[in-house]
Design a protein around this motif. Structure first.
Motif: not given
Length: 201
Positions: A26, A147, A150-151, A154, A166-167, A170
C-alpha cells in the motif's frame, strides 16, 4: 523465480532461530493505510505455493492466508493516512514494519526485509532483499498476509465511502477513482501529501 528458504537457512547457519520475513503493502495508493506483516515460518511446515502476493490469484492468496495463520507466527500492523502525510510514505512504511515486528508474540532474532532499505529504528540483525517477496518464502508469506489485511480495510472503507471503487482498486489511482475524486471530493481517508490529492486541495 520462485521463493525458497535459502536466506532463512543461511541465517540459521549463523545461529539465529526466529527469522521474520517482513513486507508492506500500500505504498502507492491515494487512499487508505499502509500495511505491513511480519511472519516467522516453521521450517517443518511451510505452505505450498508461497509467492509474491501480486503474482497470486485472490483465491490462492486466501487459501495461503489460512494456511499461514495455522502454521506460522504472524503480526500485522498499519500506519495511518495521518502518519503517511506527517512523516512521508517511506517512513510510514517502515513504521508499519516496526509495529508488525513488535507485535510478534515472541520476538524475532533476525529479520529479512523486502526492498533495499532497513527501517532506521530496527536494532535486530537484519538484511534487505530486493524483490524479496519473490525470493524468500518468509517475505512472500508476509506479502500475502499484508495484502489480504489491507484489502479487508479498503473493502470496509468502500462501504463507508461508496463511489470511489475502493472495493476493486484498493485506493490506487484508477480512472474510476480519479473521476470520483473530481465528482465527490476528497475523503478523510485520502493521502493529502500525494500529488493528485494535494493539487485538488
Amino acid at each position: 523465480m520462485k521463493p525458497d528458504f535459502e536466506f532463512e537457512r543461511a541465517a540459521m547457519a549463523q545461529g539465529y532461530t526466529r527469522i521474520a520475513g517482513v513486507d508492506e503493502v500500500g505504498r502507492g495508493p491515494l487512499a487508505g493505510p499502509v500495511t505491513a506483516a511480519a511472519v516467522i515460518l516453521d521450517p517443518a511446515h511451510i505452505p505450498e505455493g508461497l509467492n509474491d502476493s501480486k503474482k497470486l490469484t485472490k483465491k490462492a492468496r486466501e487459501r495461503l492466508y489460512d494456511e499461514i495463520m495455522e502454521v506460522a507466527e504472524v503480526s500485522i500492523a498499519h500506519a495511518t493516512v495521518e502518519e503517511i502525510d506527517g512523516i512521508n510514505i517511506l517512513r510510514a512504511s517502515h513504521l508499519a514494519m516496526m509495529r508488525a515486528l513488535e507485535g510478534l508474540k515472541t520476538p524475532a532474532d533476525y529479520v529479512l526485509v523486502d526492498g533495499n532499505m532497513l527501517p532506521r529504528d530496527l536494532v535486530l540483525p537484519a538484511q534487505t532483499i530486493i524483490k524479496g517477496d519473490s525470493r524468500s518464502q518468509s517475505i512472500s508469506a508476509a506479502s500475502i498476509m499484508a495484502k489480504i489485511c489491507r484489502d479487508c480495510v479498503m473493502l470496509s472503507l468502500a462501504q463507508q465511502h461508496p463511489g470511489y471503487g475502493w472495493e476493486t482498486n484498493m485506493g490506487y489511482g484508477s480512472k474510476r477513482h480519479i473521476e470520483a475524486l473530481q465528482e465527490l471530493g476528497v475523503t478523510p481517508h485520502h493521502r493529502r501529501s500525494f500529488k493528485p490529492i494535494h493539487k485538488m486541495l
